[in-house]
Write a protein that holds these residues in place. Structure first.
Motif, PDB file in Angstrom:
ATOM      1  N   GLU A 145      14.890 -28.519  55.554  1.00  0.00           N
ATOM      2  CA  GLU A 145      15.628 -28.022  54.386  1.00  0.00           C
ATOM      3  C   GLU A 145      15.576 -26.496  54.294  1.00  0.00           C
ATOM      4  O   GLU A 145      16.519 -25.872  53.849  1.00  0.00           O
ATOM      5  N   HIS A 146      14.468 -25.889  54.719  1.00  0.00           N
ATOM      6  CA  HIS A 146      14.316 -24.434  54.632  1.00  0.00           C
ATOM      7  C   HIS A 146      13.941 -23.877  56.004  1.00  0.00           C
ATOM      8  O   HIS A 146      12.769 -23.585  56.259  1.00  0.00           O
TER       9      HIS A 146
ATOM     10  N   ASP B 284      16.008 -33.700  48.287  1.00  0.00           N
ATOM     11  CA  ASP B 284      15.734 -32.332  48.712  1.00  0.00           C
ATOM     12  C   ASP B 284      14.299 -32.227  49.220  1.00  0.00           C
ATOM     13  O   ASP B 284      13.450 -33.051  48.892  1.00  0.00           O
TER      14      ASP B 284
END
Length: 59
Positions: free
Chosen positions: A32-33, A27
């Motif tokens: 990822e964001h 992660d």
């Protein structure tokens, strides 16, 4: 020869599968964001636009 009954909650064994379990990626990657990156781009755009509005207003 009869097959043994497998309960519905269990997965039957796979015959002939040679694939190994793959590793999941960690992660926290760059993408990822994406909402964070979108906010950063919008904030930068607003700052640049505010600079030009201030220049026009100052004329």
């Amino acid at each position: 020869m009869t097959d043994s009954l497998i309960p519905p909650t269990e997965t039957p064994p796979v015959e002939g599968s040679t694939a190994e379990a793959h590793q999941q990626r960690a992660d926290g990657g760059v993408w990822e964001h994406p909402s964070w990156w979108l906010w950063l781009i919008v904030a930068g755009s607003v700052l640049v636009a505010a600079f030009f509005v201030a220049r026009i207003w100052g004329l």
